[in-house]
Design a protein around this motif. Structure first.
Motif, PDB file in Angstrom:
ATOM      1  N   ASP A  51       0.841  -1.199   0.000  1.00 31.75           N
ATOM      2  CA  ASP A  51       0.000   0.000   0.000  1.00 31.75           C
ATOM      3  C   ASP A  51       0.873   1.244   0.000  1.00 31.75           C
ATOM      4  O   ASP A  51       2.097   1.166   0.170  1.00 31.75           O
ATOM      5  CB  ASP A  51      -1.045  -0.040   1.134  1.00 31.75           C
ATOM      6  CG  ASP A  51      -0.475   0.237   2.520  1.00 31.75           C
ATOM      7  OD1 ASP A  51       0.562   0.904   2.631  1.00 31.75           O
ATOM      8  OD2 ASP A  51      -1.094  -0.220   3.500  1.00 31.75           O
ATOM      9  N   ASN A  53       1.327   3.696   2.045  1.00 26.09           N
ATOM     10  CA  ASN A  53       2.103   4.046   3.249  1.00 26.09           C
ATOM     11  C   ASN A  53       3.384   3.223   3.322  1.00 26.09           C
ATOM     12  O   ASN A  53       4.458   3.744   3.602  1.00 26.09           O
ATOM     13  CB  ASN A  53       1.291   3.774   4.530  1.00 26.09           C
ATOM     14  CG  ASN A  53       0.167   4.767   4.709  1.00 26.09           C
ATOM     15  OD1 ASN A  53       0.216   5.865   4.153  1.00 26.09           O
ATOM     16  ND2 ASN A  53      -0.845   4.389   5.464  1.00 26.09           N
ATOM     17  N   GLU A  82      -9.073  -0.590   4.468  1.00 22.26           N
ATOM     18  CA  GLU A  82     -10.132  -1.496   3.997  1.00 22.26           C
ATOM     19  C   GLU A  82     -10.617  -1.247   2.560  1.00 22.26           C
ATOM     20  O   GLU A  82     -11.037  -2.200   1.896  1.00 22.26           O
ATOM     21  CB  GLU A  82     -11.332  -1.443   4.958  1.00 22.26           C
ATOM     22  CG  GLU A  82     -11.098  -2.046   6.327  1.00 22.26           C
ATOM     23  CD  GLU A  82     -10.864  -3.543   6.314  1.00 22.26           C
ATOM     24  OE1 GLU A  82      -9.799  -3.968   6.809  1.00 22.26           O
ATOM     25  OE2 GLU A  82     -11.715  -4.297   5.819  1.00 22.26           O
ATOM     26  N   LYS A  85      -9.674  -3.841   0.197  1.00 24.74           N
ATOM     27  CA  LYS A  85     -10.161  -5.222   0.278  1.00 24.74           C
ATOM     28  C   LYS A  85     -11.497  -5.328  -0.445  1.00 24.74           C
ATOM     29  O   LYS A  85     -12.461  -5.886   0.069  1.00 24.74           O
ATOM     30  CB  LYS A  85     -10.330  -5.622   1.755  1.00 24.74           C
ATOM     31  CG  LYS A  85      -9.082  -6.248   2.337  1.00 24.74           C
ATOM     32  CD  LYS A  85      -9.264  -6.723   3.764  1.00 24.74           C
ATOM     33  CE  LYS A  85     -10.327  -7.767   3.969  1.00 24.74           C
ATOM     34  NZ  LYS A  85     -10.246  -8.409   5.297  1.00 24.74           N
ATOM     35  N   GLY A 114      -2.590  -6.396   7.293  1.00 22.55           N
ATOM     36  CA  GLY A 114      -3.555  -7.454   7.038  1.00 22.55           C
ATOM     37  C   GLY A 114      -4.340  -7.250   5.749  1.00 22.55           C
ATOM     38  O   GLY A 114      -4.755  -8.215   5.104  1.00 22.55           O
ATOM     39  N   LYS A 117      -2.199  -8.478   3.011  1.00 23.87           N
ATOM     40  CA  LYS A 117      -2.166  -9.953   3.082  1.00 23.87           C
ATOM     41  C   LYS A 117      -3.416 -10.546   2.417  1.00 23.87           C
ATOM     42  O   LYS A 117      -3.332 -11.483   1.626  1.00 23.87           O
ATOM     43  CB  LYS A 117      -2.037 -10.385   4.545  1.00 23.87           C
ATOM     44  CG  LYS A 117      -2.181 -11.863   4.756  1.00 23.87           C
ATOM     45  CD  LYS A 117      -3.599 -12.175   5.194  1.00 23.87           C
ATOM     46  CE  LYS A 117      -3.965 -13.587   4.848  1.00 23.87           C
ATOM     47  NZ  LYS A 117      -5.409 -13.782   4.814  1.00 23.87           N
ATOM     48  N   THR A 138       3.880  -6.288   7.795  1.00 18.83           N
ATOM     49  CA  THR A 138       4.541  -5.102   8.365  1.00 18.83           C
ATOM     50  C   THR A 138       3.706  -4.405   9.445  1.00 18.83           C
ATOM     51  O   THR A 138       4.026  -3.287   9.828  1.00 18.83           O
ATOM     52  CB  THR A 138       4.883  -4.085   7.251  1.00 18.83           C
ATOM     53  OG1 THR A 138       3.651  -3.646   6.670  1.00 18.83           O
ATOM     54  CG2 THR A 138       5.789  -4.657   6.184  1.00 18.83           C
ATOM     55  N   THR A 139       2.595  -5.022   9.884  1.00 15.53           N
ATOM     56  CA  THR A 139       1.896  -4.498  11.072  1.00 15.53           C
ATOM     57  C   THR A 139       1.908  -5.601  12.138  1.00 15.53           C
ATOM     58  O   THR A 139       2.064  -6.792  11.809  1.00 15.53           O
ATOM     59  CB  THR A 139       0.418  -4.122  10.780  1.00 15.53           C
ATOM     60  OG1 THR A 139      -0.281  -5.301  10.350  1.00 15.53           O
ATOM     61  CG2 THR A 139       0.281  -3.029   9.758  1.00 15.53           C
ATOM     62  N   ASP A 149      -1.941 -17.663   7.916  1.00 16.97           N
ATOM     63  CA  ASP A 149      -3.256 -18.194   7.527  1.00 16.97           C
ATOM     64  C   ASP A 149      -3.261 -18.572   6.057  1.00 16.97           C
ATOM     65  O   ASP A 149      -2.406 -18.124   5.294  1.00 16.97           O
ATOM     66  CB  ASP A 149      -4.345 -17.131   7.782  1.00 16.97           C
ATOM     67  CG  ASP A 149      -5.642 -17.765   8.261  1.00 16.97           C
ATOM     68  OD1 ASP A 149      -5.984 -18.856   7.778  1.00 16.97           O
ATOM     69  OD2 ASP A 149      -6.303 -17.166   9.121  1.00 16.97           O
ATOM     70  N   LYS A 160     -18.108  -7.696   6.032  1.00 21.71           N
ATOM     71  CA  LYS A 160     -16.664  -7.971   5.928  1.00 21.71           C
ATOM     72  C   LYS A 160     -16.378  -9.428   5.571  1.00 21.71           C
ATOM     73  O   LYS A 160     -17.077 -10.336   5.993  1.00 21.71           O
ATOM     74  CB  LYS A 160     -16.029  -7.672   7.297  1.00 21.71           C
ATOM     75  CG  LYS A 160     -15.333  -6.314   7.340  1.00 21.71           C
ATOM     76  CD  LYS A 160     -14.441  -6.194   8.549  1.00 21.71           C
ATOM     77  CE  LYS A 160     -13.181  -7.002   8.449  1.00 21.71           C
ATOM     78  NZ  LYS A 160     -12.043  -6.341   7.841  1.00 21.71           N
TER      79      LYS A 160
HETATM   80  N1  LIG Z   1      -6.876 -14.639   8.849  1.00 26.54           N
HETATM   81  C1  LIG Z   1      -6.825 -13.513   8.224  1.00 26.54           C
HETATM   82  O1  LIG Z   1      -6.652 -13.504   7.066  1.00 26.54           O
HETATM   83  C2  LIG Z   1      -6.978 -12.225   8.978  1.00 26.54           C
HETATM   84  C3  LIG Z   1      -6.845 -12.220  10.362  1.00 26.54           C
HETATM   85  C4  LIG Z   1      -6.948 -11.004  11.025  1.00 26.54           C
HETATM   86  C5  LIG Z   1      -7.207  -9.834  10.319  1.00 26.54           C
HETATM   87  N2  LIG Z   1      -7.350  -9.894   8.977  1.00 26.54           N
HETATM   88  C6  LIG Z   1      -7.620  -8.658   8.216  1.00 26.54           C
HETATM   89  O2  LIG Z   1      -6.512  -7.769   8.376  1.00 26.54           O
HETATM   90  C7  LIG Z   1      -6.985  -6.436   8.150  1.00 26.54           C
HETATM   91  C8  LIG Z   1      -6.396  -5.508   9.187  1.00 26.54           C
HETATM   92  O3  LIG Z   1      -4.994  -5.532   9.083  1.00 26.54           O
HETATM   93  P1  LIG Z   1      -4.113  -4.321   9.669  1.00 26.54           P
HETATM   94  O4  LIG Z   1      -4.606  -3.957  10.992  1.00 26.54           O
HETATM   95  O5  LIG Z   1      -2.705  -4.706   9.488  1.00 26.54           O
HETATM   96  O6  LIG Z   1      -4.551  -3.116   8.738  1.00 26.54           O
HETATM   97  P2  LIG Z   1      -3.876  -2.421   7.453  1.00 26.54           P
HETATM   98  O7  LIG Z   1      -3.328  -3.413   6.543  1.00 26.54           O
HETATM   99  O8  LIG Z   1      -4.901  -1.475   6.952  1.00 26.54           O
HETATM  100  O9  LIG Z   1      -2.654  -1.607   8.115  1.00 26.54           O
HETATM  101  C9  LIG Z   1      -2.918  -0.620   9.072  1.00 26.54           C
HETATM  102  C10 LIG Z   1      -2.212   0.691   8.691  1.00 26.54           C
HETATM  103  O10 LIG Z   1      -0.798   0.553   8.899  1.00 26.54           O
HETATM  104  C11 LIG Z   1      -0.093   1.008   7.731  1.00 26.54           C
HETATM  105  N3  LIG Z   1       1.186   0.279   7.725  1.00 26.54           N
HETATM  106  C12 LIG Z   1       1.397  -1.012   7.394  1.00 26.54           C
HETATM  107  N4  LIG Z   1       2.670  -1.345   7.651  1.00 26.54           N
HETATM  108  C13 LIG Z   1       3.281  -0.246   8.138  1.00 26.54           C
HETATM  109  C14 LIG Z   1       4.596   0.024   8.606  1.00 26.54           C
HETATM  110  N5  LIG Z   1       5.519  -0.940   8.728  1.00 26.54           N
HETATM  111  N6  LIG Z   1       4.883   1.270   9.019  1.00 26.54           N
HETATM  112  C15 LIG Z   1       3.934   2.241   8.994  1.00 26.54           C
HETATM  113  N7  LIG Z   1       2.649   2.045   8.597  1.00 26.54           N
HETATM  114  C16 LIG Z   1       2.335   0.805   8.170  1.00 26.54           C
HETATM  115  C17 LIG Z   1      -1.037   0.723   6.589  1.00 26.54           C
HETATM  116  O11 LIG Z   1      -0.740   1.512   5.468  1.00 26.54           O
HETATM  117  C18 LIG Z   1      -2.383   1.085   7.221  1.00 26.54           C
HETATM  118  O12 LIG Z   1      -2.586   2.476   7.150  1.00 26.54           O
HETATM  119  C19 LIG Z   1      -8.494  -6.482   8.216  1.00 26.54           C
HETATM  120  O13 LIG Z   1      -9.038  -6.328   6.927  1.00 26.54           O
HETATM  121  C20 LIG Z   1      -8.790  -7.864   8.735  1.00 26.54           C
HETATM  122  O14 LIG Z   1     -10.026  -8.365   8.269  1.00 26.54           O
HETATM  123  C21 LIG Z   1      -7.225 -11.042   8.285  1.00 26.54           C
END
Ligand SMILES: NC(=O)c1ccc[n+]([C@@H]2O[C@H](COP(=O)([O-])OP(=O)(O)OC[C@H]3O[C@@H](n4cnc5c(N)ncnc54)[C@H](O)[C@@H]3O)[C@@H](O)[C@H]2O)c1
Length: 380
Positions: A51, A53, A82, A85, A114, A117, A138-139, A149, A160
């Protein structure tokens, strides 16, 4: 560095390798740890999906690193969060792939949170009927949960994760060094998934989580290691409690996340979802007051929200819960925590229990009044 493996859901196919190393930032040594990269086709172009960022802070360096490894990459950058997605974002990525001549030997490399991913997993499992997938989360949320997963989902306008596919990643690299630029809010947000594991499976892990400080890097690495190994064990065992643990608090949490239209992170929404589910379990006589209190206490300690925001109408929340994948017979089917570390298992060995509209709405109301009491006390 430690290396773990989780099974492929399709019998006879290779397991997923998970490498954990926390002592480096993103550099050539870190990428070289992905053994899969030594085998990728040097003639084909590989998709690096991320993405904007992550691209802003890492893409320059990543291009150089892949160039040094003689791996041809084509970066595709999507918007953060989101909105990526969705079918629209997926179509955009497909169009970008069509322009560059992808082959069956191409790999999708997802680098991000996520959301990346899920989008890269869905892309890899569908494009040319299946490509290899490598994930570099990276989060915190993606490192402790989402990346470990084989399920990959996109959202629909009415809920969702309603479209999805199954593909075991070839390899996943977890490196807490990649989190250095992640702000405090997103660190805490991701820890909600570790708290979920602790509430469902491990009182000791909850104690460790309750004692420490998310800004302590050594502590964070330990929490990531424990969460990843618990998730890997759950994926390999794949028992009823393991499957239930993965989605604890999510039926309600997903509805709240969807309603928030990006205002709440996934971890924040499921913290509320788990708190309401704890109210529900207590109300249904499945758990005690101590267990309910443990929920509110642990999320509050991490500055995570526990209360359904006032502006959300409870009937609207219920109408979105109805779109949940497991909703049937006019009931929400969800797991309950009996005491910290133990899920409720029914006589048939099942962990998904039915809850009707009336009791769910009552639990939502109790959660909202819990918030009011806390706020009143804070003002006194
Ligand atoms: N089993 C699965 O597949 C599973 C499990 C849990 C959650 N999820 C999904 O994961 C998603 C949430 O993931 P998330 O919380 O990582 O959200 P995200 O991917 O939106 O990341 C959160 C924020 O962090 C930023 N970011 C990412 N890496 C960074 C870094 N290293 N430095 C600075 N900023 C960074 C992104 O640009 C974004 O703004 C949801 O859609 C959820 O449904 C999937």
């Amino acid at each position: 560095m430690s290396i773990l493996e989780f099974k492929n859901p399709y019998q006879g196919l290779s397991p997923t390798k998970v490498s954990l190393l926390h002592n480096s930032t993103l550099d050539a040594t870190a990428l070289a740890n992905i053994g899969f990269f030594s085998t990728v086709d040097r003639e084909s172009t590989h998709i690096l999906l991320t993405d904007s960022n992550v691209a802003a802070s890492m893409l320059g360096e990543l291009k150089e690193l892949f160039n040094n490894l003689r791996i041809k990459i084509h970066p595709i950058i999507v918007a953060p969060g989101e909105p990526s997605k969705t079918i629209q974002a997926y179509n955009y990525v497909l169009d970008s792939c069509a322009d560059i001549g992808i082959t069956k030997e191409s790999t999708v490399i997802g680098i991000g949170g996520g959301v990346i991913k899920d989008l890269s997993g869905f892309l890899a499992s569908t494009l040319l009927r299946g490509l290899n997938l490598v994930l570099i989360p990276t989060t915190v949320l993606a490192q402790v949960d989402a990346a470990i997963d084989w399920r990959h989902s996109l959202n629909l306008p009415h809920g969702k994760n309603l479209i999805g596919s199954i593909l075991a990643p070839a390899e996943i690299l977890i490196n807490a060094g990649f989190l250095k630029l992640l702000n405090d809010r997103w660190v805490r947000d991701g820890l909600a998934e570790s708290i979920k594991i602790a509430l469902c499976q491990s009182p000791d892990f909850l104690t460790l989580l309750s004692q420490a400080n998310p800004s302590d890097f050594t502590w964070l690495c330990r929490v990531i290691d424990i969460s990843v190994s618990e998730k890997v064990v759950a994926m390999n065992r794949d028992s009823a409690p393991d499957q239930a643990m993965l989605v604890y608090g999510h039926a309600i949490g997903h509805a709240i996340e969807h309603l928030s239209e990006g205002e709440l992170g996934h971890g924040e929404a499921i913290s509320i979802g788990m708190s309401v589910t704890a109210e529900l379990s207590f109300l249904a006589g499945l758990s005690d007051e101590l267990t309910l209190k443990a929920h509110y206490d642990v999320f509050t300690r991490f500055g995570l929200p526990t209360i359904v925001p006032d502006k959300y109408d409870l009937d609207h929340i219920w109408s979105i819960i109805r779109a949940d994948k497991r909703f049937r017979g006019d009931k929400m089917w969800a797991p309950s925590v009996k005491t910290v570390g133990t899920l409720v298992v029914d006589n048939a060995g099942k962990c998904f229990l039915p809850f009707g509209e009336e009791i769910v709405l009552r639990a939502l109301e109790l959660n909202k009044s819990h918030g009011k009491t806390t706020r009143r006390l804070a003002q006194d």
